[in-house]
Design a protein around this motif. Sequence first.
Motif, short mmCIF file in Angstrom:
data_model
loop_
_atom_site.label_atom_id
_atom_site.label_comp_id
_atom_site.label_asym_id
_atom_site.label_seq_id
_atom_site.Cartn_x
_atom_site.Cartn_y
_atom_site.Cartn_z
N ILE A 206 0.88 -1.17 0.00
CA ILE A 206 0.00 0.00 0.00
C ILE A 206 0.91 1.22 0.00
N ARG A 207 0.79 2.03 -1.03
CA ARG A 207 1.67 3.20 -1.16
C ARG A 207 0.94 4.47 -0.72
N PRO A 208 1.71 5.48 -0.30
CA PRO A 208 1.09 6.76 0.07
C PRO A 208 0.41 7.39 -1.15
N ILE A 209 -0.75 7.97 -0.92
CA ILE A 209 -1.50 8.63 -1.99
C ILE A 209 -1.16 10.11 -2.01
N VAL A 210 -0.90 10.62 -3.19
CA VAL A 210 -0.64 12.05 -3.39
C VAL A 210 -1.95 12.79 -3.15
N ARG A 211 -1.93 13.81 -2.33
CA ARG A 211 -3.15 14.56 -1.98
C ARG A 211 -3.22 15.88 -2.73
N TYR A 212 -4.45 16.24 -3.10
CA TYR A 212 -4.72 17.54 -3.68
C TYR A 212 -4.30 18.60 -2.67
N PRO A 213 -3.63 19.69 -3.05
CA PRO A 213 -3.35 20.21 -4.40
C PRO A 213 -1.94 19.91 -4.92
N ASP A 214 -1.37 18.79 -4.59
CA ASP A 214 -0.02 18.44 -5.04
C ASP A 214 0.12 18.66 -6.55
N ARG A 215 1.18 19.33 -6.95
CA ARG A 215 1.39 19.67 -8.37
C ARG A 215 1.52 18.45 -9.27
N ARG A 216 1.93 17.32 -8.70
CA ARG A 216 2.08 16.11 -9.52
C ARG A 216 0.76 15.65 -10.12
N LEU A 217 -0.35 16.04 -9.49
CA LEU A 217 -1.67 15.67 -10.02
C LEU A 217 -2.02 16.44 -11.29
N ALA A 218 -1.29 17.53 -11.56
CA ALA A 218 -1.55 18.35 -12.75
C ALA A 218 -0.56 18.07 -13.88
N MET A 219 0.29 17.07 -13.69
CA MET A 219 1.29 16.75 -14.71
C MET A 219 0.84 15.58 -15.57
N PRO A 220 0.94 15.71 -16.89
CA PRO A 220 0.61 14.57 -17.75
C PRO A 220 1.56 13.40 -17.49
N ALA A 221 1.02 12.20 -17.51
CA ALA A 221 1.82 10.99 -17.27
C ALA A 221 2.46 10.52 -18.58
N ARG A 222 3.59 9.86 -18.44
CA ARG A 222 4.33 9.33 -19.58
C ARG A 222 3.79 7.96 -19.99
N PRO A 223 3.85 7.64 -21.28
CA PRO A 223 3.43 6.30 -21.71
C PRO A 223 4.35 5.23 -21.13
N VAL A 224 3.78 4.07 -20.86
CA VAL A 224 4.55 2.91 -20.41
C VAL A 224 5.20 2.30 -21.65
N THR A 225 6.49 1.99 -21.54
CA THR A 225 7.21 1.36 -22.66
C THR A 225 7.74 -0.02 -22.29
N ALA A 226 7.84 -0.31 -20.99
CA ALA A 226 8.35 -1.61 -20.55
C ALA A 226 7.24 -2.42 -19.87
N PHE A 227 6.87 -3.51 -20.50
CA PHE A 227 5.84 -4.40 -19.95
C PHE A 227 6.57 -5.55 -19.25
N ASP A 228 6.96 -5.27 -18.01
CA ASP A 228 7.85 -6.18 -17.28
C ASP A 228 7.37 -6.38 -15.84
N ASP A 229 8.21 -7.01 -15.03
CA ASP A 229 7.86 -7.26 -13.64
C ASP A 229 7.65 -5.96 -12.86
N LEU B 128 -0.95 -0.58 -6.98
CA LEU B 128 -2.09 0.30 -7.23
C LEU B 128 -3.38 -0.34 -6.72
N LEU B 129 -3.57 -1.62 -6.99
CA LEU B 129 -4.77 -2.31 -6.53
C LEU B 129 -4.84 -2.30 -5.00
N GLU B 130 -3.77 -2.66 -4.34
CA GLU B 130 -3.76 -2.68 -2.87
C GLU B 130 -4.03 -1.29 -2.30
N THR B 131 -3.42 -0.29 -2.89
CA THR B 131 -3.60 1.09 -2.43
C THR B 131 -5.03 1.55 -2.64
#
Length: 165
Positions: free
Chosen positions: A3-26, A35-38
């Motif tokens: 279970i990971r810490p959740i970023v809370r509003y108004p954290d600036r990271r919530l306003a940043m576009p996410a990068r595409p995943v390129t590695a489909f790995d472990d 993510l599911l556990e969190t």
Amino acid sequence: MTIRPIVRYPDRRLAMPARPVTAFDDGLRELAADLLETMLAAPGIGITAPHIGVPLRVVVLELDARIGAQTYVNPAIEWASPEMILHREGSVSMPGVNDEVQRHARVRISYHDIDGAMHSEESDGLRAVCHQHEIDQLDGVFWIQRLSRLKRERLVKKYEKMSRD
């Protein structure tokens, strides 16, 4: 699984576009499991990697316990119906507040699964709302940006008051 810490509003990271995943790995499988556990601990029905401070285009949804959780990697809306619906939304990054948001009634998305295979999915109702909500988050659009300025300001004040108490 962690279970990971959740970023809370108004954290600036919530306003940043996410990068595409390129590695489909472990590493991606571990991220999806975390993510599911969190999300389940939050509790919530949907979460993105940016919600835990990881700027990658990964979404986990669990709308029906019988079906189980589904992971969407690099999801994109391919088509949206002209019909709109109102649905009450909130966020694991802004717990305790919600409001009605207008969304397309139906959407078709394309995405990769956890192994990198490409898929397409059409959805309506709650699932369509969730796809739009989470893809917005991946694009750096926090859900309250879909509200009128007045509604958004009231909701932020309510959240700030709840956070202080």
